[in-house]
Design a protein around this motif. Structure first.
Motif, short mmCIF file in Angstrom:
data_model
loop_
_atom_site.label_atom_id
_atom_site.label_comp_id
_atom_site.label_asym_id
_atom_site.label_seq_id
_atom_site.Cartn_x
_atom_site.Cartn_y
_atom_site.Cartn_z
N GLU A 133 -4.23 8.87 -8.32
CA GLU A 133 -5.14 8.68 -7.19
C GLU A 133 -4.50 9.23 -5.93
N PHE A 134 -5.34 9.80 -5.08
CA PHE A 134 -4.92 10.30 -3.79
C PHE A 134 -5.74 9.58 -2.73
N ASN A 135 -5.08 9.01 -1.72
CA ASN A 135 -5.76 8.33 -0.62
C ASN A 135 -5.32 8.96 0.70
N TYR A 136 -6.30 9.24 1.57
CA TYR A 136 -6.04 9.79 2.90
C TYR A 136 -6.75 8.91 3.91
N VAL A 137 -6.00 8.29 4.81
CA VAL A 137 -6.57 7.34 5.77
C VAL A 137 -7.27 8.10 6.90
N LEU A 138 -8.55 7.78 7.08
CA LEU A 138 -9.36 8.42 8.12
C LEU A 138 -9.39 7.59 9.40
N HIS A 139 -9.50 6.27 9.23
CA HIS A 139 -9.57 5.35 10.38
C HIS A 139 -8.85 4.07 10.05
N GLY A 140 -8.20 3.50 11.04
CA GLY A 140 -7.58 2.19 10.88
C GLY A 140 -6.20 2.27 10.25
N THR A 141 -5.73 1.08 9.88
CA THR A 141 -4.43 0.92 9.25
C THR A 141 -4.63 0.19 7.94
N LEU A 142 -3.97 0.66 6.91
CA LEU A 142 -4.16 0.15 5.56
C LEU A 142 -2.83 -0.25 4.97
N LYS A 143 -2.74 -1.48 4.48
CA LYS A 143 -1.57 -1.89 3.71
C LYS A 143 -1.89 -1.66 2.24
N VAL A 144 -1.02 -0.93 1.56
CA VAL A 144 -1.20 -0.64 0.15
C VAL A 144 -0.08 -1.33 -0.62
N VAL A 145 -0.45 -2.13 -1.60
CA VAL A 145 0.52 -2.72 -2.50
C VAL A 145 0.47 -1.86 -3.76
N LEU A 146 1.62 -1.33 -4.15
CA LEU A 146 1.73 -0.47 -5.32
C LEU A 146 2.93 -0.94 -6.12
N GLY A 147 2.63 -1.66 -7.22
CA GLY A 147 3.71 -2.27 -7.99
C GLY A 147 4.48 -3.20 -7.06
N PRO A 148 5.80 -3.07 -6.99
CA PRO A 148 6.59 -3.96 -6.13
C PRO A 148 6.67 -3.48 -4.68
N HIS A 149 6.01 -2.36 -4.36
CA HIS A 149 6.13 -1.76 -3.03
C HIS A 149 4.95 -2.12 -2.14
N GLU A 150 5.24 -2.26 -0.84
CA GLU A 150 4.20 -2.40 0.17
C GLU A 150 4.35 -1.23 1.13
N VAL A 152 2.53 0.82 4.44
CA VAL A 152 1.55 0.78 5.51
C VAL A 152 1.18 2.22 5.87
N LEU A 153 -0.12 2.50 5.82
CA LEU A 153 -0.62 3.83 6.14
C LEU A 153 -1.50 3.77 7.38
N ASN A 154 -1.30 4.72 8.28
CA ASN A 154 -2.10 4.84 9.49
C ASN A 154 -2.99 6.07 9.39
N GLU A 155 -3.87 6.24 10.37
CA GLU A 155 -4.74 7.42 10.40
C GLU A 155 -3.93 8.68 10.16
N GLY A 156 -4.42 9.51 9.25
CA GLY A 156 -3.75 10.77 8.96
C GLY A 156 -2.69 10.69 7.89
N ASP A 157 -2.28 9.48 7.50
CA ASP A 157 -1.29 9.32 6.43
C ASP A 157 -1.99 9.43 5.08
N SER A 158 -1.22 9.85 4.08
CA SER A 158 -1.79 9.95 2.73
C SER A 158 -0.80 9.40 1.72
N LEU A 159 -1.33 9.08 0.56
CA LEU A 159 -0.55 8.52 -0.53
C LEU A 159 -1.10 9.07 -1.84
N TYR A 160 -0.23 9.59 -2.69
CA TYR A 160 -0.59 10.05 -4.03
C TYR A 160 0.21 9.20 -4.99
#
Length: 184
Positions: A133-150, A152-160
């Protein structure tokens, strides 16, 4: 949302039966416990979109066919105007809009996802599904829990990431967060 879940479960069950596939065999292919799969097929549990994507791949059908009951028809291109994506009520925590449901033979499933803010003490609902999965933050702030990791993604940040690991998202700062999610 419950009616849509029941409709998707019925389409899933019908597809499996038409393919002459047992629930046990499909659960094994999905790398899911049989009990979990049976809860999906009966409509008792919400089915993660990644699991539906994998099922669509196994049976060589379009994900949008499972979600909407309609076959996509577009081959050259598909335009989705702002705010006009097909709403896919998958999980109460997230609002999904399918951004390419009318395109045939997609290699990925793009969604516009909006996460409403919740109380800080609310746990993050986790799910896992085959694929990436690929996520790209457009607006706001998102906390992502991935396995044991937390993370934090802000506008413009991405996670694969490998979506077979349990993961979940939460909007931060008492404001909604919106991101582009592409499921592969």
């Amino acid at each position: 949302m419950i009616d849509q879940l029941q409709e998707i479960a019925a389409r899933l069950r019908g597809l499996r039966e038409i393919a002459d596939c047992t629930a046990e065999s499909l659960a094994e292919q999905l790398q899911l416990p049989l009990e979990t799969y049976l809860r999906y097929e009966s409509g008792e549990a919400d089915i993660p979109v990644g699991v539906l994507y994998k099922i669509a791949t196994i049976f060589s059908v379009e994900l949008s066919s499972l979600l909407t009951g309609e076959e996509p028809k577009l081959h050259l291109y598909s335009v989705v105007r702002k705010g006009k994506g097909i709403n896919v009520e998958r999980r109460k925590e997230y609002e999904h809009q399918s951004l390419a449901c009318n395109f045939v033979h997609k290699k990925a499933e793009p969604f516009l996802v909006t996460v409403a803010p919740e109380a800080d003490d609310m746990p993050i609902a986790l799910n896992a599904h085959p694929g990436q999965e690929f996520n790209y933050v457009l607006h706001g702030t998102l906390k992502v829990v991935l396995g044991p990791h937390e993370i934090v993604l802000n506008e413009g940040d991405s996670l694969y990431f490998d979506s077979s690991y349990e993961h979940g998202m939460k909007a931060m700062h008492n404001a909604p967060a919106q991101f582009l999610a592409i499921i592969l």
